[in-house]
Write a protein that holds these residues in place. Structure first.
Motif, PDB file in Angstrom:
ATOM      1  N   VAL A 265       4.229  10.812   2.731  1.00 24.78           N
ATOM      2  CA  VAL A 265       4.118   9.349   2.800  1.00 24.78           C
ATOM      3  C   VAL A 265       4.887   8.815   4.004  1.00 24.78           C
ATOM      4  O   VAL A 265       4.429   7.884   4.687  1.00 24.78           O
ATOM      5  CB  VAL A 265       4.641   8.708   1.499  1.00 24.78           C
ATOM      6  CG1 VAL A 265       4.668   7.183   1.623  1.00 24.78           C
ATOM      7  CG2 VAL A 265       3.775   9.113   0.319  1.00 24.78           C
TER       8      VAL A 265
ATOM      9  N   THR B 176       2.513   1.838  -3.316  1.00 21.30           N
ATOM     10  CA  THR B 176       1.585   2.397  -4.300  1.00 21.30           C
ATOM     11  C   THR B 176       1.456   3.908  -4.127  1.00 21.30           C
ATOM     12  O   THR B 176       1.496   4.671  -5.095  1.00 21.30           O
ATOM     13  CB  THR B 176       0.203   1.739  -4.160  1.00 21.30           C
ATOM     14  OG1 THR B 176       0.331   0.328  -4.336  1.00 21.30           O
ATOM     15  CG2 THR B 176      -0.764   2.283  -5.207  1.00 21.30           C
ATOM     16  N   ILE B 177       1.304   4.330  -2.884  1.00 25.24           N
ATOM     17  CA  ILE B 177       1.196   5.773  -2.609  1.00 25.24           C
ATOM     18  C   ILE B 177       2.499   6.482  -2.959  1.00 25.24           C
ATOM     19  O   ILE B 177       2.496   7.575  -3.533  1.00 25.24           O
ATOM     20  CB  ILE B 177       0.836   6.017  -1.134  1.00 25.24           C
ATOM     21  CG1 ILE B 177      -0.490   5.343  -0.784  1.00 25.24           C
ATOM     22  CG2 ILE B 177       0.751   7.512  -0.839  1.00 25.24           C
ATOM     23  CD1 ILE B 177      -0.818   5.385   0.703  1.00 25.24           C
ATOM     24  N   ARG B 178       3.616   5.836  -2.632  1.00 26.36           N
ATOM     25  CA  ARG B 178       4.918   6.477  -2.822  1.00 26.36           C
ATOM     26  C   ARG B 178       5.297   6.581  -4.296  1.00 26.36           C
ATOM     27  O   ARG B 178       5.758   7.635  -4.752  1.00 26.36           O
ATOM     28  CB  ARG B 178       5.989   5.694  -2.049  1.00 26.36           C
ATOM     29  CG  ARG B 178       7.405   6.216  -2.252  1.00 26.36           C
ATOM     30  CD  ARG B 178       8.381   5.515  -1.333  1.00 26.36           C
ATOM     31  NE  ARG B 178       8.155   5.898   0.046  1.00 26.36           N
ATOM     32  CZ  ARG B 178       8.016   5.045   1.061  1.00 26.36           C
ATOM     33  NH1 ARG B 178       8.068   3.757   0.844  1.00 26.36           N
ATOM     34  NH2 ARG B 178       7.824   5.493   2.285  1.00 26.36           N
TER      35      ARG B 178
ATOM     36  N   HIS C 237       5.959  15.126  -1.478  1.00 25.67           N
ATOM     37  CA  HIS C 237       5.080  13.944  -1.489  1.00 25.67           C
ATOM     38  C   HIS C 237       5.707  12.815  -0.662  1.00 25.67           C
ATOM     39  O   HIS C 237       5.009  12.156   0.130  1.00 25.67           O
ATOM     40  CB  HIS C 237       4.852  13.494  -2.928  1.00 25.67           C
ATOM     41  CG  HIS C 237       3.997  12.265  -3.035  1.00 25.67           C
ATOM     42  ND1 HIS C 237       2.626  12.311  -3.157  1.00 25.67           N
ATOM     43  CD2 HIS C 237       4.326  10.934  -3.037  1.00 25.67           C
ATOM     44  CE1 HIS C 237       2.153  11.086  -3.227  1.00 25.67           C
ATOM     45  NE2 HIS C 237       3.163  10.239  -3.159  1.00 25.67           N
TER      46      HIS C 237
ATOM     47  N   GLY D 181       1.270   7.200  -6.572  1.00 31.04           N
ATOM     48  CA  GLY D 181       0.561   8.399  -6.141  1.00 31.04           C
ATOM     49  C   GLY D 181       1.314   9.687  -6.396  1.00 31.04           C
ATOM     50  O   GLY D 181       0.707  10.751  -6.582  1.00 31.04           O
TER      51      GLY D 181
ATOM     52  N   ALA E 145       0.244  11.570  -9.477  1.00 31.29           N
ATOM     53  CA  ALA E 145      -0.966  12.384  -9.337  1.00 31.29           C
ATOM     54  C   ALA E 145      -0.636  13.723  -8.694  1.00 31.29           C
ATOM     55  O   ALA E 145      -1.136  14.782  -9.110  1.00 31.29           O
ATOM     56  CB  ALA E 145      -2.001  11.635  -8.496  1.00 31.29           C
ATOM     57  N   THR E 146       0.247  13.681  -7.691  1.00 30.45           N
ATOM     58  CA  THR E 146       0.664  14.917  -7.027  1.00 30.45           C
ATOM     59  C   THR E 146       1.414  15.830  -7.978  1.00 30.45           C
ATOM     60  O   THR E 146       1.154  17.043  -8.048  1.00 30.45           O
ATOM     61  CB  THR E 146       1.562  14.587  -5.813  1.00 30.45           C
ATOM     62  OG1 THR E 146       0.846  13.741  -4.909  1.00 30.45           O
ATOM     63  CG2 THR E 146       1.968  15.863  -5.081  1.00 30.45           C
TER      64      THR E 146
ATOM     65  N   THR F  25       0.832  -1.211   0.000  1.00 31.83           N
ATOM     66  CA  THR F  25       0.000   0.000   0.000  1.00 31.83           C
ATOM     67  C   THR F  25       0.866   1.260   0.000  1.00 31.83           C
ATOM     68  O   THR F  25       0.628   2.203  -0.768  1.00 31.83           O
ATOM     69  CB  THR F  25      -0.930   0.011   1.224  1.00 31.83           C
ATOM     70  OG1 THR F  25      -1.740  -1.162   1.213  1.00 31.83           O
ATOM     71  CG2 THR F  25      -1.820   1.246   1.218  1.00 31.83           C
TER      72      THR F  25
END
Length: 502
Positions: free
Chosen positions: A192, A165-167, A188, A170, A173-174, A162
């Motif tokens: 995280v 994925t954010i790191r 970003h 994501g 997107a940022t 998870t």
């Protein structure tokens, strides 16, 4: 299915996902941020590795003591006292280490990094954000040690996937919203890092023994650290040596190469490091298990886990490494579509992939020492390695660049496996080494290496990314099939399955 198998499967699933996500997106980083900005990302990864010097052996120590507590070798009170003492040490070291890096940001941006187009002011701020992020991510080592020692690796694997994925995903997107700049990227990563440490801290506190179940007050004392101080400091020293061994080339080249060329070097090494990444889940799973088996005096089970795990790493990491050596240039062309990048990075990728294969196998002797709590051989071996490797890499990297560093890296790891690992096995487990080396390692690797040699003799002209990726898939499948066929463990399971079917 046993807990150990579930942990290994969960670790591998998570690690493969994290590796694929992290590596697959690298061409996009270079495309949208630029190769020079990506060099800054590579510098960030190197800083995280060097920050491990400040670990002081605390992360593996809390992991081992957690496993011992789970095995009944340590009382709940003693374990809670140790955890509290280590928490204080972690916080202090994070503040000191992160603060020193933060204050050095201007010096790093102006005197060390070779900037071409990036504004110095932006790089200074980026390094400052790196400093805080690195300190936060390092703090998670305490919590990961508790979770790993508790063998809650299925949960940890899902969490790692998870966060990855954010790191890695994501962040696009940022950057799409705020701009494809290094500052946006590192802000970003900072956010995280905060999410990561908060969730891991909460999970850890749920795994600790409840305070109301203890007979005494935990208190504030460093006395619980004293019994494990020798073990912890030994790990601390060897971990520091490990950082010097694996990161000196990257540190030296970050000050020699332009950030753009350093980005290419980082890309090749990062792909090669996939060999170590895919072997990591097994070590994370077996180290607490082997420590627990040793505490329970189950010697035969310990050796069985040791040998089976070696074969598993040899099959998976060995196949991946040999495939990278055989298909480095086609892989890079298929992946990036940049023939110039592929030509520059392929030789470095081949050398580091081969070196990491030998390293991933040689690392098993450390797992054995860790389980037994005897690290003096690991200490001596790493001292000898660093005395030879560091000046050699500095010279080779300075004179011959990334390729020179790669040749040194491969040579040293080959010598370490065939000389030092044999010696340590003779001291800890006499008569094990030759069976382990031949049956669990060489019998699996050599046929695949011979197959790759035959393929390399055939001159193949490939055009286009599709043809290159198909070639990579074909060769990788052949290598993996060969490795599995020559593994005793796999053959035994196939024979058993055939008997059941018949």
């Amino acid at each position: 299915m046993s807990q150990l198998k579930r942990n290994i499967i969960a670790n591998y699933t998570s690690q493969i996902y994290v590796t694929i996500v992290g590596i697959a997106l690298l061409p996009l980083y270079i495309k949208y941020m630029g190769s020079e900005a990506y060099g800054l990302v590579g510098f960030f990864a190197m800083l995280q590795a060097w920050f491990a010097v400040l670990d002081l052996g605390l992360t593996p120590t809390i992991g081992r003591e957690t496993a011992r507590y789970q095995g009944g070798a340590t009382s709940a009170l003693t374990y809670r006292q140790l955890y509290r003492a280590l928490t204080v040490i972690f916080v202090v070291v994070a503040i000191v280490g992160g603060g020193a890096l933060f204050l050095s940001s201007t010096l790093i941006a102006t005197k060390w990094l070779n900037l071409e187009t990036l504004p110095v002011e932006d790089v200074v701020v980026a390094v400052q954000i790196m400093a805080i992020s690195v300190a936060l991510r390092w703090m998670t080592g305490l919590y990961r040690g508790v979770v790993t020692g508790s063998e809650k690796l299925v949960w940890l694997s899902c969490f790692n996937a998870t966060i990855a994925t954010i790191r890695f995903v994501g962040v696009f997107a940022t950057m799409w919203c705020y701009g494809f700049t290094p500052l946006v990227f590192f802000i970003h990563q900072f956010i995280v890092a905060i999410i990561e440490i908060v969730v891991l801290a909460q999970k850890t506190h749920r795994l600790l023994p409840r305070k109301n179940s203890l007979n005494e007050v935990i208190g504030w004392s460093f006395k619980p650290v004293k019994p494990i101080l020798k073990f912890s400091l030994t790990i601390a020293f060897t971990a520091s040596v490990w950082v010097f061994v694996t990161q000196t080339d990257k540190l030296v080249l970050s000050g020699i190469l332009s950030l753009k060329d350093y980005g290419y070097f980082t890309l090749a090494v990062l792909v090669a490091n996939g060999i170590m990444i895919i072997s990591g889940p097994i070590s994370s799973a077996i180290m607490p298990r082997m420590a627990r088996l040793n505490a329970e005096n189950k010697h035969e089970e310990l050796i069985k886990v040791y040998r089976k795990s070696t074969q598993l790493v040899t099959i998976i990491a060995g196949s991946a490494a040999i495939a990278l050596v055989a298909t480095a240039k086609p892989l890079l062309i298929a992946w990036t579509g940049d023939t110039q990048l592929a030509a520059q990075a392929a030789p470095i990728l081949q050398l580091y992939a081969a070196g990491n294969l030998f390293l991933s196998v040689a690392a098993f002797v450390y797992y054995l020492q860790y389980a037994k709590g005897i690290l003096r051989y690991h200490l001596i071996g790493n001292i000898g390695l660093v005395v030879i490797l560091i000046p050699s890499i500095i010279f080779a990297a300075t004179v011959y660049g990334g390729v020179g560093a790669g040749y040194v890296w491969l040579s040293m790891n080959v010598l370490f496996l065939f000389i030092w690992v044999a010696y340590v096995h003779s001291k800890l487990e006499p008569k094990l080494h030759l069976k382990w080396l031949w049956n669990d390692v060489l019998k699996i690797i050599l046929p695949s290496a011979a197959l790759v040699t035959l393929i390399s003799l055939i001159e193949i002209e490939l055009e286009g990314r599709v043809e290159n990726i198909l070639f990579v898939i074909f060769v990788s499948t052949l290598i993996l099939s060969s490795s599995m066929l020559f593994s005793e463990q796999v053959r035994s399971k196939l024979k058993l399955q055939l008997k059941i079917n018949v």
